[in-house]
Write a protein that holds these residues in place. Structure first.
Motif, mmCIF file in Angstrom:
data_model
loop_
_atom_site.group_PDB
_atom_site.id
_atom_site.type_symbol
_atom_site.label_atom_id
_atom_site.label_comp_id
_atom_site.label_asym_id
_atom_site.label_seq_id
_atom_site.Cartn_x
_atom_site.Cartn_y
_atom_site.Cartn_z
ATOM 1 N N LEU A 194 -44.652 -26.095 -63.924
ATOM 2 C CA LEU A 194 -46.041 -26.312 -63.995
ATOM 3 C C LEU A 194 -46.688 -25.692 -62.723
ATOM 4 O O LEU A 194 -47.578 -25.101 -62.709
ATOM 5 C CB LEU A 194 -46.527 -27.737 -64.572
ATOM 6 N N GLU A 195 -45.916 -26.105 -61.803
ATOM 7 C CA GLU A 195 -46.404 -25.807 -60.383
ATOM 8 C C GLU A 195 -46.577 -24.291 -60.209
ATOM 9 O O GLU A 195 -47.168 -23.842 -59.793
ATOM 10 C CB GLU A 195 -45.573 -26.301 -59.357
ATOM 11 N N ALA A 196 -45.291 -23.850 -60.702
ATOM 12 C CA ALA A 196 -45.119 -22.221 -60.472
ATOM 13 C C ALA A 196 -46.039 -21.763 -61.431
ATOM 14 O O ALA A 196 -46.885 -20.517 -61.100
ATOM 15 C CB ALA A 196 -43.823 -21.750 -60.958
ATOM 16 N N LEU A 197 -46.445 -22.157 -62.471
ATOM 17 C CA LEU A 197 -47.452 -21.438 -63.575
ATOM 18 C C LEU A 197 -48.794 -21.679 -62.798
ATOM 19 O O LEU A 197 -49.646 -20.651 -63.060
ATOM 20 C CB LEU A 197 -47.276 -22.034 -65.003
ATOM 21 N N VAL A 198 -49.327 -22.644 -62.369
ATOM 22 C CA VAL A 198 -50.609 -22.854 -61.909
ATOM 23 C C VAL A 198 -50.663 -21.872 -60.651
ATOM 24 O O VAL A 198 -51.667 -21.600 -60.472
ATOM 25 C CB VAL A 198 -50.841 -24.279 -61.481
ATOM 26 N N CYS A 199 -49.560 -21.803 -60.178
ATOM 27 C CA CYS A 199 -49.683 -20.756 -58.724
ATOM 28 C C CYS A 199 -49.942 -19.347 -59.018
ATOM 29 O O CYS A 199 -50.545 -18.656 -58.789
ATOM 30 C CB CYS A 199 -48.570 -21.098 -57.978
ATOM 31 N N LEU A 209 -49.917 -30.418 -65.758
ATOM 32 C CA LEU A 209 -49.446 -30.818 -64.517
ATOM 33 C C LEU A 209 -49.749 -32.238 -63.775
ATOM 34 O O LEU A 209 -49.167 -32.956 -63.323
ATOM 35 C CB LEU A 209 -49.551 -29.602 -63.544
ATOM 36 N N ALA A 210 -51.261 -32.216 -64.215
ATOM 37 C CA ALA A 210 -51.802 -33.539 -63.565
ATOM 38 C C ALA A 210 -51.409 -34.718 -64.255
ATOM 39 O O ALA A 210 -51.132 -35.917 -63.932
ATOM 40 C CB ALA A 210 -53.646 -33.211 -63.557
ATOM 41 N N ASP A 211 -51.254 -34.516 -65.628
ATOM 42 C CA ASP A 211 -50.854 -35.576 -66.754
ATOM 43 C C ASP A 211 -49.505 -36.102 -66.266
ATOM 44 O O ASP A 211 -48.822 -36.870 -66.091
ATOM 45 C CB ASP A 211 -50.839 -35.062 -67.843
ATOM 46 N N LEU A 212 -48.577 -34.985 -65.985
ATOM 47 C CA LEU A 212 -47.148 -35.423 -65.727
ATOM 48 C C LEU A 212 -46.840 -35.883 -64.257
ATOM 49 O O LEU A 212 -46.083 -36.764 -64.167
ATOM 50 C CB LEU A 212 -46.349 -34.149 -66.004
ATOM 51 N N ARG A 213 -47.788 -35.493 -63.302
ATOM 52 C CA ARG A 213 -47.549 -36.085 -62.047
ATOM 53 C C ARG A 213 -47.886 -37.801 -61.872
ATOM 54 O O ARG A 213 -47.538 -38.520 -61.323
ATOM 55 C CB ARG A 213 -48.449 -35.496 -60.997
ATOM 56 N N THR A 214 -48.561 -38.139 -63.011
ATOM 57 C CA THR A 214 -49.282 -39.584 -63.188
ATOM 58 C C THR A 214 -47.870 -40.124 -64.078
ATOM 59 O O THR A 214 -47.980 -41.695 -64.069
ATOM 60 C CB THR A 214 -50.263 -39.714 -63.734
#
Length: 336
Positions: A309-314, A326-331
């Motif tokens: 997800l970090e790569a996709l957002v980048c 990404l925000a959801d998984l980080r929590t």
């Protein structure tokens, strides 16, 4: 009889290639439809391949699709004008090289280096002596698990035929003759599909050939006649082509990668990075990568999910779904 000299006179001198070969796929609504509906389903098991050798490339009608699914492509043709055209057409892709050959040998390919030999809509005009010469070369260039996919004449199996109705197909070639050539060269036919180019006369044939003991060797030759090419398959292809919007132009994915590596080698890391990032934006489906990340998390691989997800957002900063996931998984805690 279409001799090598006659073929050379036609394709290198008298024929003016009005649509760069697309004219022969017009009945399908164009080569994109012809490839995706008829050819690719037959050859897809052998792709992607590290190295493809295409015989009789013409103006690159099939090259453009094969190039998307290999690391390297060697194209050969007896017509120097065709080779010159392909060199210009694909000049931006260093993975592709094109060579004039003599119609029976494949000097551009080294021993046991080719994973797929491909030829469609060309060797139907080649007589038995040409096919026999190529078969010896196939035995030389095929890798251990390499495979040959060629379209050739089947007219020799038909008995007496009107030459005007077989569209210059070679009268000395048939499926059985090609199978014998393969065996004599130490190879094995594993699939043969005699098919009808027009009406229901099986004038043509696809042969799939490999080394004995390769991953494609089934131990027997499966022969399945197909008399529906023109009567059903082509008609459906043309119908679909007229019903749906045309496909966008193909992007030369491998060319961008190779060019980026060349920039990096020349010291332009920033330029290489920007070029490769742009190429990946075109070729990676954000929805698929997003789904893969979510599935990775569900399977207990939290770290991979975050990384994807970090790569996709980048690559796609405007992808709202990816940012939210990404925000959801980080929590969330690691499920492992």
């Amino acid at each position: 009889m279409p001799s090598l000299v006659q073929n050379l006179m036609v394709w290198d001198a008298s024929y003016d290639w009005p649509e760069d070969g697309e004219e022969w796929s017009a009945a399908w609504g164009g080569s994109a439809n012809h490839w995706s509906m008829w050819l690719y389903p037959r050859v897809r098991a052998f792709l992607p391949a590290k190295k493809v050798l295409e015989i009789a490339v013409g103006h690159g009608r099939w090259t453009q699709y094969l190039a998307q699914r290999c690391d390297e492509l060697i194209g050969v043709d007896i017509a120097g004008t065709a080779i010159a055209h392909c060199r210009q057409r694909f000049a931006d892709d260093p993975r592709l090289s094109f060579h004039v050959n003599d119609g029976t040998s494949l000097a551009a390919a080294s021993d046991r280096s080719v994973d797929l030999v491909f030829s469609f809509d060309s060797l139907v005009h080649a007589e038995a002596d040409v096919l026999g010469g190529y078969m010896v070369e196939f035995a030389r260039v095929l890798s251990d698990d390499g495979v040959v996919f060629i379209h050739h004449s089947n007219v020799a199996a038909l008995g007496a035929v009107d030459p005007e109705r077989v569209h210059w197909r070679a009268p000395s070639v048939s499926a059985a003759i090609v199978e014998r050539f393969a065996a004599s060269a130490g190879l094995r036919c594993v699939i043969q599909e005699p098919f009808a180019w027009e009406a229901q006369t099986l004038t043509d044939c696809i042969s799939v050939i490999t080394r004995p003991g390769s991953r494609w060797d089934t131990g027997a030759n499966r022969v399945e006649p197909n008399d529906r090419y023109r009567t059903e398959e082509t008609r459906m292809g043309l119908t679909v082509a007229g019903l749906y919007p045309p496909a966008p132009p193909l992007a030369q994915h491998g060319a961008s990668h190779a060019e980026a590596l060349n920039l990096a080698a020349a010291g332009d890391a920033q330029g290489a990075r920007a070029l490769l990032a742009n190429a990946l934006r075109r070729t990676i489906a954000p929805e698929a990568l997003n789904d893969l990340a979510v599935l990775s998390h569900r399977c207990g691989d939290h770290k991979t999910a975050i990384t994807l997800l970090e790569a996709l957002v980048c690559l796609h900063p405007d992808d709202v779904a990816a940012r939210e996931n990404l925000a959801d998984l980080r929590t969330q805690p690691d499920l492992r």
